[in-house]
Design a protein around this motif. Structure first.
Motif, PDB file in Angstrom:
ATOM      1  N   ASP A  31     -19.816  27.007  -4.006  1.00 60.78           N
ATOM      2  CA  ASP A  31     -18.967  27.090  -2.821  1.00 60.78           C
ATOM      3  C   ASP A  31     -18.067  28.321  -2.917  1.00 60.78           C
ATOM      4  OD1 ASP A  31     -17.079  26.365  -4.691  1.00 60.78           O
ATOM      5  OD2 ASP A  31     -16.706  24.382  -3.865  1.00 60.78           O
ATOM      6  N   ARG A  85     -13.352  32.386  -7.943  1.00 59.05           N
ATOM      7  CA  ARG A  85     -12.960  32.338  -9.364  1.00 59.05           C
ATOM      8  C   ARG A  85     -14.026  32.971 -10.248  1.00 59.05           C
ATOM      9  NH1 ARG A  85     -11.111  26.905  -8.271  1.00 59.05           N
ATOM     10  NH2 ARG A  85     -13.098  26.212  -9.080  1.00 59.05           N
ATOM     11  N   ALA A  86     -15.294  32.663  -9.957  1.00 55.74           N
ATOM     12  CA  ALA A  86     -16.387  33.229 -10.761  1.00 55.74           C
ATOM     13  C   ALA A  86     -16.472  34.742 -10.581  1.00 55.74           C
ATOM     14  CB  ALA A  86     -17.706  32.575 -10.374  1.00 55.74           C
ATOM     15  N   ALA A 119     -22.470  30.866  -7.046  1.00 56.31           N
ATOM     16  CA  ALA A 119     -21.545  29.735  -7.097  1.00 56.31           C
ATOM     17  C   ALA A 119     -21.890  28.727  -6.000  1.00 56.31           C
ATOM     18  CB  ALA A 119     -20.112  30.226  -6.933  1.00 56.31           C
ATOM     19  N   VAL A 136     -14.681  28.652  -3.014  1.00 57.56           N
ATOM     20  CA  VAL A 136     -13.526  28.611  -3.921  1.00 57.56           C
ATOM     21  C   VAL A 136     -13.962  28.894  -5.357  1.00 57.56           C
ATOM     22  CG1 VAL A 136     -11.708  27.147  -4.842  1.00 57.56           C
ATOM     23  CG2 VAL A 136     -12.254  27.058  -2.402  1.00 57.56           C
ATOM     24  N   SER A 137     -14.991  28.191  -5.804  1.00 52.05           N
ATOM     25  CA  SER A 137     -15.471  28.463  -7.165  1.00 52.05           C
ATOM     26  C   SER A 137     -16.135  29.827  -7.242  1.00 52.05           C
ATOM     27  CB  SER A 137     -16.426  27.364  -7.627  1.00 52.05           C
ATOM     28  OG  SER A 137     -17.566  27.315  -6.791  1.00 52.05           O
TER      29      SER A 137
END
Length: 154
Positions: A61, A67-68, A59, A63-64
């Motif tokens: 960063d 989620r990933a 990912a 934050v993403s």
């Protein structure tokens, strides 16, 4: 004249064998099926941790990446046939705890879930018995990462 032969316990051995077989075989069968279910869950949680670690590392960063990682862990568990159970994905990184995607960070992903044990009716104790499982996977973030450059069209 013939006298009747007293039968006594004749023929009762087969009945006793059947009853003992049922009384001993059913719990043994439940134990074997439960062990297989827990082992399958352990493989699934291990696969989920590996998938979550890769997804987080790829990912752009943190934050993403979180989620990933959660999406990848849920998908890996679903692929192994584990659905409808809570899944917890936690990510830690060293030596930069504020940004896991910097330089030479090493991320550790821990996936925690549970497996519901089979063949237990609900009336025997409210919630169905379950077995908690967790697995961790460590992924180093490479020193040389691809950088998205702003290239203007000529």
């Amino acid at each position: 004249m013939r006298r009747p032969v007293p039968r006594g316990d004749r023929g009762s051995a087969i009945v006793e064998l059947v009853w003992l077989g049922i009384l001993l075989l059913v719990p043994l069968l439940w134990i074997v099926v439960s062990v297989f279910q827990v082992q399958g869950g352990a493989f699934a949680v291990s696969s989920a941790a590996r998938s979550a670690g890769r997804a987080f590392a790829l990912a752009p960063d943190d934050v993403s990446g979180q989620r990933a990682a959660e999406a990848a862990a849920r998908q890996a568990l679903r692929d192994q046939g584990i659905e409808g159970v809570p899944v917890d994905v936690s990510v830690t990184c060293t030596p930069y705890p504020t940004s896991c995607h910097s330089g030479t960070s090493v991320i550790t992903v821990v996936v925690t879930s549970r497996v519901v044990l089979p063949l237990m009716p609900d009336f025997l104790g409210g919630d169905r018995p379950s077995f908690q499982l967790d697995s961790s996977h460590t992924v180093p973030i490479g020193r040389y990462r691809e950088v998205q450059a702003d290239v203007a069209d000529p």
